[in-house]
Design a protein around this motif. Sequence first.
Motif, PDB file in Angstrom:
ATOM      1  N   LEU A 244      -1.218   2.668   4.387  1.00 11.80           N
ATOM      2  CA  LEU A 244       0.028   2.446   3.660  1.00 11.80           C
ATOM      3  C   LEU A 244      -0.139   1.415   2.543  1.00 11.80           C
ATOM      4  O   LEU A 244      -0.652   0.321   2.771  1.00 11.80           O
ATOM      5  N   SER A 245       0.297   1.778   1.363  1.00 12.05           N
ATOM      6  CA  SER A 245       0.204   0.875   0.212  1.00 12.05           C
ATOM      7  C   SER A 245       1.402  -0.060   0.190  1.00 12.05           C
ATOM      8  O   SER A 245       2.292   0.043  -0.662  1.00 12.05           O
ATOM      9  N   LEU A 246       1.415  -0.966   1.134  1.00 10.72           N
ATOM     10  CA  LEU A 246       2.481  -1.961   1.242  1.00 10.72           C
ATOM     11  C   LEU A 246       1.932  -3.318   0.840  1.00 10.72           C
ATOM     12  O   LEU A 246       0.815  -3.677   1.214  1.00 10.72           O
ATOM     13  N   GLY A 247       2.695  -4.089   0.097  1.00  8.42           N
ATOM     14  CA  GLY A 247       2.268  -5.414  -0.314  1.00  8.42           C
ATOM     15  C   GLY A 247       1.292  -5.378  -1.471  1.00  8.42           C
ATOM     16  O   GLY A 247       0.958  -4.317  -2.002  1.00  8.42           O
ATOM     17  N   HIS A 248       0.808  -6.560  -1.849  1.00  4.94           N
ATOM     18  CA  HIS A 248      -0.065  -6.701  -3.011  1.00  4.94           C
ATOM     19  C   HIS A 248      -1.521  -6.946  -2.642  1.00  4.94           C
ATOM     20  O   HIS A 248      -2.365  -7.116  -3.523  1.00  4.94           O
ATOM     21  N   GLY A 249      -1.833  -6.960  -1.345  1.00  4.64           N
ATOM     22  CA  GLY A 249      -3.204  -7.208  -0.908  1.00  4.64           C
ATOM     23  C   GLY A 249      -3.755  -6.037  -0.123  1.00  4.64           C
ATOM     24  O   GLY A 249      -3.677  -4.888  -0.557  1.00  4.64           O
ATOM     25  N   HIS A 250      -4.319  -6.363   1.055  1.00  6.77           N
ATOM     26  CA  HIS A 250      -4.851  -5.328   1.940  1.00  6.77           C
ATOM     27  C   HIS A 250      -3.707  -4.780   2.792  1.00  6.77           C
ATOM     28  O   HIS A 250      -3.248  -5.430   3.729  1.00  6.77           O
ATOM     29  N   GLY A 251      -3.258  -3.572   2.463  1.00 10.49           N
ATOM     30  CA  GLY A 251      -2.163  -2.965   3.202  1.00 10.49           C
ATOM     31  C   GLY A 251      -2.592  -2.539   4.598  1.00 10.49           C
ATOM     32  O   GLY A 251      -3.780  -2.548   4.937  1.00 10.49           O
ATOM     33  N   PRO A 252      -1.624  -2.147   5.436  1.00  9.61           N
ATOM     34  CA  PRO A 252      -1.924  -1.786   6.820  1.00  9.61           C
ATOM     35  C   PRO A 252      -2.362  -0.336   6.976  1.00  9.61           C
ATOM     36  O   PRO A 252      -2.154   0.498   6.090  1.00  9.61           O
ATOM     37  N   THR A 253      -2.963  -0.042   8.108  1.00  4.42           N
ATOM     38  CA  THR A 253      -3.253   1.339   8.466  1.00  4.42           C
ATOM     39  C   THR A 253      -1.953   2.029   8.886  1.00  4.42           C
ATOM     40  O   THR A 253      -0.944   1.373   9.156  1.00  4.42           O
ATOM     41  N   ASN A 254      -2.013   3.335   8.967  1.00  3.62           N
ATOM     42  CA  ASN A 254      -0.828   4.130   9.317  1.00  3.62           C
ATOM     43  C   ASN A 254      -0.919   4.523  10.791  1.00  3.62           C
ATOM     44  O   ASN A 254      -1.450   5.575  11.150  1.00  3.62           O
ATOM     45  N   HIS A 255      -0.389   3.677  11.649  1.00  2.00           N
ATOM     46  CA  HIS A 255      -0.551   3.854  13.090  1.00  2.00           C
ATOM     47  C   HIS A 255       0.048   5.152  13.630  1.00  2.00           C
ATOM     48  O   HIS A 255      -0.450   5.707  14.607  1.00  2.00           O
ATOM     49  N   PHE A 256       1.101   5.619  13.005  1.00  2.00           N
ATOM     50  CA  PHE A 256       1.825   6.762  13.575  1.00  2.00           C
ATOM     51  C   PHE A 256       1.694   8.042  12.745  1.00  2.00           C
ATOM     52  O   PHE A 256       2.504   8.950  12.882  1.00  2.00           O
ATOM     53  N   TYR A 257       0.663   8.115  11.900  1.00  2.00           N
ATOM     54  CA  TYR A 257       0.554   9.263  10.995  1.00  2.00           C
ATOM     55  C   TYR A 257       0.568  10.588  11.754  1.00  2.00           C
ATOM     56  O   TYR A 257       1.333  11.505  11.410  1.00  2.00           O
ATOM     57  N   GLU A 258      -0.272  10.715  12.775  1.00  2.00           N
ATOM     58  CA  GLU A 258      -0.359  11.998  13.474  1.00  2.00           C
ATOM     59  C   GLU A 258       0.932  12.329  14.212  1.00  2.00           C
ATOM     60  O   GLU A 258       1.336  13.501  14.281  1.00  2.00           O
ATOM     61  N   LEU A 259       1.593  11.311  14.763  1.00  2.00           N
ATOM     62  CA  LEU A 259       2.867  11.575  15.446  1.00  2.00           C
ATOM     63  C   LEU A 259       3.917  12.060  14.451  1.00  2.00           C
ATOM     64  O   LEU A 259       4.673  12.996  14.725  1.00  2.00           O
ATOM     65  N   TYR A 260       3.983  11.402  13.284  1.00  2.00           N
ATOM     66  CA  TYR A 260       4.930  11.825  12.253  1.00  2.00           C
ATOM     67  C   TYR A 260       4.607  13.241  11.767  1.00  2.00           C
ATOM     68  O   TYR A 260       5.506  14.058  11.544  1.00  2.00           O
ATOM     69  N   ARG A 261       3.307  13.516  11.600  1.00  2.00           N
ATOM     70  CA  ARG A 261       2.894  14.833  11.106  1.00  2.00           C
ATOM     71  C   ARG A 261       3.326  15.923  12.089  1.00  2.00           C
ATOM     72  O   ARG A 261       3.859  16.960  11.692  1.00  2.00           O
ATOM     73  N   LYS A 262       3.105  15.688  13.353  1.00  2.00           N
ATOM     74  CA  LYS A 262       3.468  16.673  14.376  1.00  2.00           C
ATOM     75  C   LYS A 262       4.977  16.881  14.433  1.00  2.00           C
ATOM     76  O   LYS A 262       5.463  17.971  14.772  1.00  2.00           O
ATOM     77  N   ALA A 263       5.725  15.802  14.125  1.00  2.00           N
ATOM     78  CA  ALA A 263       7.191  15.905  14.147  1.00  2.00           C
ATOM     79  C   ALA A 263       7.762  16.429  12.824  1.00  2.00           C
ATOM     80  O   ALA A 263       8.975  16.599  12.699  1.00  2.00           O
ATOM     81  N   GLY A 264       6.885  16.654  11.857  1.00  2.00           N
ATOM     82  CA  GLY A 264       7.346  17.161  10.558  1.00  2.00           C
ATOM     83  C   GLY A 264       8.028  16.108   9.714  1.00  2.00           C
ATOM     84  O   GLY A 264       8.809  16.439   8.813  1.00  2.00           O
ATOM     85  N   VAL A 265       7.704  14.815   9.962  1.00  2.00           N
ATOM     86  CA  VAL A 265       8.323  13.730   9.213  1.00  2.00           C
ATOM     87  C   VAL A 265       7.369  13.272   8.110  1.00  2.00           C
ATOM     88  O   VAL A 265       6.222  12.952   8.365  1.00  2.00           O
ATOM     89  N   LYS A 266       7.851  13.249   6.879  1.00  2.00           N
ATOM     90  CA  LYS A 266       7.017  12.783   5.773  1.00  2.00           C
ATOM     91  C   LYS A 266       6.915  11.260   5.858  1.00  2.00           C
ATOM     92  O   LYS A 266       7.909  10.563   5.934  1.00  2.00           O
ATOM     93  N   ASN A 267       5.657  10.750   5.846  1.00  2.00           N
ATOM     94  CA  ASN A 267       5.493   9.301   6.005  1.00  2.00           C
ATOM     95  C   ASN A 267       4.463   8.735   5.042  1.00  2.00           C
ATOM     96  O   ASN A 267       3.851   7.717   5.322  1.00  2.00           O
ATOM     97  N   GLU A 268       4.270   9.382   3.925  1.00  2.00           N
ATOM     98  CA  GLU A 268       3.318   8.883   2.925  1.00  2.00           C
ATOM     99  C   GLU A 268       3.998   7.877   2.002  1.00  2.00           C
ATOM    100  O   GLU A 268       5.154   8.051   1.625  1.00  2.00           O
ATOM    101  N   LEU A 269       3.253   6.823   1.645  1.00  2.00           N
ATOM    102  CA  LEU A 269       3.744   5.844   0.661  1.00  2.00           C
ATOM    103  C   LEU A 269       2.797   5.831  -0.524  1.00  2.00           C
ATOM    104  O   LEU A 269       1.593   5.898  -0.328  1.00  2.00           O
TER     105      LEU A 269
END
Length: 269
Positions: A244-269
């Motif tokens: 995830l491109s959050l903040g101005h430094g080293h952003g976080p990983t996307n912990h729930f990407y696969e869960l969101y994908r399976k649920a059909g929820v768009k979670n890209e930033l």
Amino acid sequence: MKTALTIAGSDSGGGAGIQADLKSFAANGVYGMSVITAVTAQNTQEVRSVQDIDNEIIRDQIEAVFDDIPVDAVKIGMLSSPATVETVADALKKYLPKHIVLDPVMVSKGGHHLLRQEAIQSLKEKMIPLATIMTPNIPEAEVLIGSEIFTTDDMMSACKQLRELGAKAVLLKGGHLAGAPNDLLYDGESYHWFSGERIQTKNTHGTGCTLSSAIAANLAKGHTLYDSVKLAKHYITIAIEHSLSLGHGHGPTNHFYELYRKAGVKNEL
């Protein structure tokens, strides 16, 4: 539901530490609990300050969990002082959890020292011998063994030296070396390489916390050590690929990407 307990520092930016551990536990299908060893004021760019939690409260947190809720695995992260290391080690010796995953957190992504120099020996003497598996990166391993690591042969030698400190197994993460970020698992009998591909992103805040927590979650669910590492390696790779491109430094990983994908929820930033 299986359970996992994280004993680590808190990250106010949410990308590492306790926050990352609990997200990783949830994403990997276990009930997460926490013992906070320190509070850090940090974001994607820096650690501004650190407040260690009183060791009596750390002990009380551990006892409160173990005295009431079954703990299937423990993940250990930031332990900044010798007294904190001793407090946690003594409590774990009392309760003897089946699985202990030790991530020897030493320096933040921004370069802030999270493990005091005087605590390194305590970590080696009191905590590493309790570990089912320890998960250092290259710089952390170099500090623990007192020599530099440049090659895959060096990694194999380092794993052997680290295991001689008392851990049942070692996963040495190779991301700091040139080339593919391949990790090496050594259980005292066999070496197992887990291959990876270099992902072009600066958003890698909390990767070590997330990986070690995923290993703990899979051990809690009854997977073998090898399979727990394999599943966790796949999980962190996906989380980094869609970081995830959050903040101005080293952003976080996307912990729930696969869960969101399976649920059909768009979670890209």
